[in-house]
Design an enzyme around this catalytic site. Structure first.
Site, PDB file in Angstrom:
ATOM      1  N   LYS A  65       4.149  -8.612  12.940  1.00 30.26           N
ATOM      2  CA  LYS A  65       3.897  -7.226  13.225  1.00 30.26           C
ATOM      3  C   LYS A  65       2.655  -6.860  12.560  1.00 30.26           C
ATOM      4  O   LYS A  65       2.367  -6.854  11.515  1.00 30.26           O
ATOM      5  CB  LYS A  65       5.001  -6.256  12.633  1.00 30.26           C
ATOM      6  CG  LYS A  65       5.005  -5.029  12.975  1.00 30.26           C
ATOM      7  CD  LYS A  65       5.417  -3.855  12.166  1.00 30.26           C
ATOM      8  CE  LYS A  65       4.377  -3.438  10.841  1.00 30.26           C
ATOM      9  NZ  LYS A  65       3.283  -2.694  11.631  1.00 30.26           N
TER      10      LYS A  65
ATOM     11  N   GLY B 122       4.541  -1.444  16.035  1.00 35.04           N
ATOM     12  CA  GLY B 122       5.276  -0.089  15.634  1.00 35.04           C
ATOM     13  C   GLY B 122       4.726   0.022  14.198  1.00 35.04           C
ATOM     14  O   GLY B 122       4.028  -0.751  13.806  1.00 35.04           O
TER      15      GLY B 122
ATOM     16  N   GLY C 149       8.479  -2.598  10.861  1.00 39.50           N
ATOM     17  CA  GLY C 149       8.456  -3.394   9.700  1.00 39.50           C
ATOM     18  C   GLY C 149       9.605  -3.464   8.991  1.00 39.50           C
ATOM     19  O   GLY C 149      10.076  -4.504   8.247  1.00 39.50           O
TER      20      GLY C 149
ATOM     21  N   GLU D  50       0.983  -9.745  -0.876  1.00 38.38           N
ATOM     22  CA  GLU D  50      -0.338  -9.711  -1.116  1.00 38.38           C
ATOM     23  C   GLU D  50      -0.678  -8.236  -1.052  1.00 38.38           C
ATOM     24  O   GLU D  50      -0.904  -7.745  -0.157  1.00 38.38           O
ATOM     25  CB  GLU D  50      -1.309 -10.710  -0.233  1.00 38.38           C
ATOM     26  CG  GLU D  50      -2.640 -10.886  -0.620  1.00 38.38           C
ATOM     27  CD  GLU D  50      -3.664 -10.069  -0.415  1.00 38.38           C
ATOM     28  OE1 GLU D  50      -3.848  -9.215  -1.315  1.00 38.38           O
ATOM     29  OE2 GLU D  50      -4.026 -10.081   0.874  1.00 38.38           O
TER      30      GLU D  50
ATOM     31  N   CYS E 213      -9.246  -6.093  -0.357  1.00 35.09           N
ATOM     32  CA  CYS E 213      -8.303  -6.120  -1.603  1.00 35.09           C
ATOM     33  C   CYS E 213      -8.744  -6.924  -2.602  1.00 35.09           C
ATOM     34  O   CYS E 213      -8.747  -6.388  -3.815  1.00 35.09           O
ATOM     35  CB  CYS E 213      -6.906  -6.741  -1.124  1.00 35.09           C
ATOM     36  SG  CYS E 213      -6.994  -8.291  -0.576  1.00 35.09           S
TER      37      CYS E 213
ATOM     38  N   GLU F   3      -7.067   1.531  -7.215  1.00 45.40           N
ATOM     39  CA  GLU F   3      -7.959   1.087  -5.898  1.00 45.40           C
ATOM     40  C   GLU F   3      -8.356   2.106  -5.016  1.00 45.40           C
ATOM     41  O   GLU F   3      -7.538   3.014  -4.301  1.00 45.40           O
ATOM     42  CB  GLU F   3      -7.004   0.016  -5.257  1.00 45.40           C
ATOM     43  CG  GLU F   3      -7.549  -0.671  -4.167  1.00 45.40           C
ATOM     44  CD  GLU F   3      -6.480  -1.549  -3.565  1.00 45.40           C
ATOM     45  OE1 GLU F   3      -6.973  -2.902  -3.291  1.00 45.40           O
ATOM     46  OE2 GLU F   3      -5.255  -1.284  -3.582  1.00 45.40           O
TER      47      GLU F   3
END
Length: 464
Positions: free
Chosen positions: A171, A202, A208, A246, A283, A371
């Site tokens: 996905k 989607g 998900g 992750e 990231c 972040e």
């Protein structure tokens, strides 16, 4: 501009109707329509999982040499179509063409090649006393990928899983799905068996979540924010399945007191480049630069000069959406620290923000702790090398980092003290076979190469 239209999903080796409503894809550099993509209905998601399960036994028992050959064929197809992939990434993610090719296409190609090599050497069977230790594929893997690196993040999840003998339901991110469709065509051209790889589209909250809770999915590999990662882990726990997460990062670039002026200049230049890479939307972005107190004025001058070279719309790409731009802008002008970069002119269209460097930052402030996921660098000063390491570890995250030292003999000693999954010393190059993953709130498990393969294997002991 031609709008890309994808009316079918790839399930069970066939292109079928998605069953859901269509979704529009925006070009973040122009705010124009880039594509229209079908969405998967719940029934089609279940069909994709069933197709992956039906294909599992055949793929899991396929000889390792044949699986490696299939991956090499895939590498050849993607290489032949590299420019098309780069074009799609620029279209849906906004990455400037040179970055789209080098970062978004060439890097995952290197990972793919090294994973195929690792597969040929992988110890699926070993001996321990009177036991034979077997490493067997876990089953069906659901790969849920983010929008910032549309091809790379798919490759680092899907390719090791396929190498291990697992089958996959992918996905992709709703904001950047176009690259995934092109990748399915590459799998088709590389003649992977039907059902081994499946594509559904989607939202994360719908598709998900359905994949994560599906009892016929054996492992979920997710990349995204830490809060959503926690939700994925909780949902996966309902059916006691493994997860690879992750997640976020707030990586530090640590300059030790023994660097000379030349290495200091390199450290600042590389840190700014890394922080601004992909519009700051990585990231592992080196978003905290930690330097000795007595070098701070010199570092500020170097950082301001380096930042000025990143012109929005040219060397610096846009943020992915208006929402992401608003989030990054909430950090700008906060008054928490001194801005040492000047104003820049932004393009009239596109989700661009001003690349910014802050100095005199409090290590406990929002700028230093959260972040940002945009082109914002904060400079912090340390009283000693030990203090610099303490500042680097003052974070809930532990994904990446950099270390700069004039004494290679103690580089490993200091790198070992930084609580992150990877540390680059003096701009050492990316290793496409080394493990990738984080400590603390940056995630669970490891991706890439041998370690990505290991992450989706079960271990069986057979006593003889």
């Amino acid at each position: 501009m031609t709008v890309v239209r994808e009316p079918h999903l790839y399930v069970g080796g066939q292109w079928i109707a998605g069953g859901g409503t269509d979704s529009e894809v925006e070009n973040p550099a122009t705010e124009e329509l880039a594509g229209v993509v079908t969405q998967a209905s719940p029934a089609v998601v279940n069909l994709a999982v069933a197709s992956a399960n039906a294909a599992f036994d055949g793929w899991a028992t396929t000889p390792v040499a044949e699986r490696a050959a299939a991956l090499r064929r895939l590498h050849e197809v993607i290489t032949q179509r590299a420019e098309r992939f780069a074009e799609l990434i620029t279209l849906e993610q906004g990455s400037p063409p040179p970055v789209a090719r080098k970062l978004h296409v060439d890097t995952p190609l290197a990972v793919l090649a090294q994973t195929a090599e690792a597969l040929g050497e992988f110890p699926f069977r070993s001996e321990l006393g009177n036991s034979v230790i077997l490493r067997e594929p876990v089953g069906v893997v659901a790969a849920i990928t983010p929008w910032n690196l549309p091809l790379h993040q798919i490759v680092v999840k899907v390719v090791p899983a396929l190498a291990a003998g697992c089958t996959v339901v992918l996905k992709p991110a709703a904001l950047t799905p176009l690259t995934a469709f092109e990748l399915m065509r590459a799998f088709e051209a590389a003649e992977f068996p039907a059902g081994v790889i499946n594509l559904v589209t989607g939202s994360g909250g719908d598709v998900g979540d359905q994949l994560t809770r599906n009892a016929s999915v054996d492992h979920v590999s997710f990349t995204g924010s830490t809060p959503v990662g926690a939700q994925v882990a909780a949902a996966a726990a309902e059916t006691i399945k493994g997860v690879t997460l992750e997640l976020g990062g707030k990586s530090a670039s640590v300059v030790l007191s023994d660097v000379d002026d030349a290495l200091l200049a390199k450290a600042v230049k590389v840190t700014v480049a890394n922080c601004y890479l992909n519009g700051g939307q990585t990231c592992t972005a080196l978003s905290r630069l930690i330097v000795p107190n007595d070098r701070l004025p010199q570092v500020e001058e170097l950082a301001a000069a380096a930042s000025a070279k990143y012109v929005p719309g040219e060397r610096l790409g846009p943020l992915i959406s208006a929402g992401q731009r608003k989030e990054v802008e909430s950090f700008l002008g906060s008054g928490e620290a001194r801005v040492i970069t000047g104003p820049v002119e932004l393009p009239e269209r596109g989700h661009y923000v001003t690349p910014t460097v802050y100095s005199g930052v409090d290590p406990d402030s929002r700028l230093a702790q959260e972040e940002i996921f945009g082109p914002v660098l904060v400079i912090l000063s340390a009283e000693s090398d030990d203090h610099a390491i303490a500042i680097a570890n003052n974070s809930r995250y532990g994904l990446g980092g950099a270390l700069w030292t004039g004494d290679p003999d103690h580089a490993l000693e200091y790198a070992a003290r930084i609580r992150t999954g990877q540390v680059d010393v003096n701009a050492a190059p990316f290793n496409p076979r080394a493990p990738f993953g984080g400590y603390k709130a940056s995630g669970i498990g490891r991706e890439i190469g041998d370690y990505g393969i290991s992450d989706v294997l079960e271990i069986k002991a057979v006593q003889l």
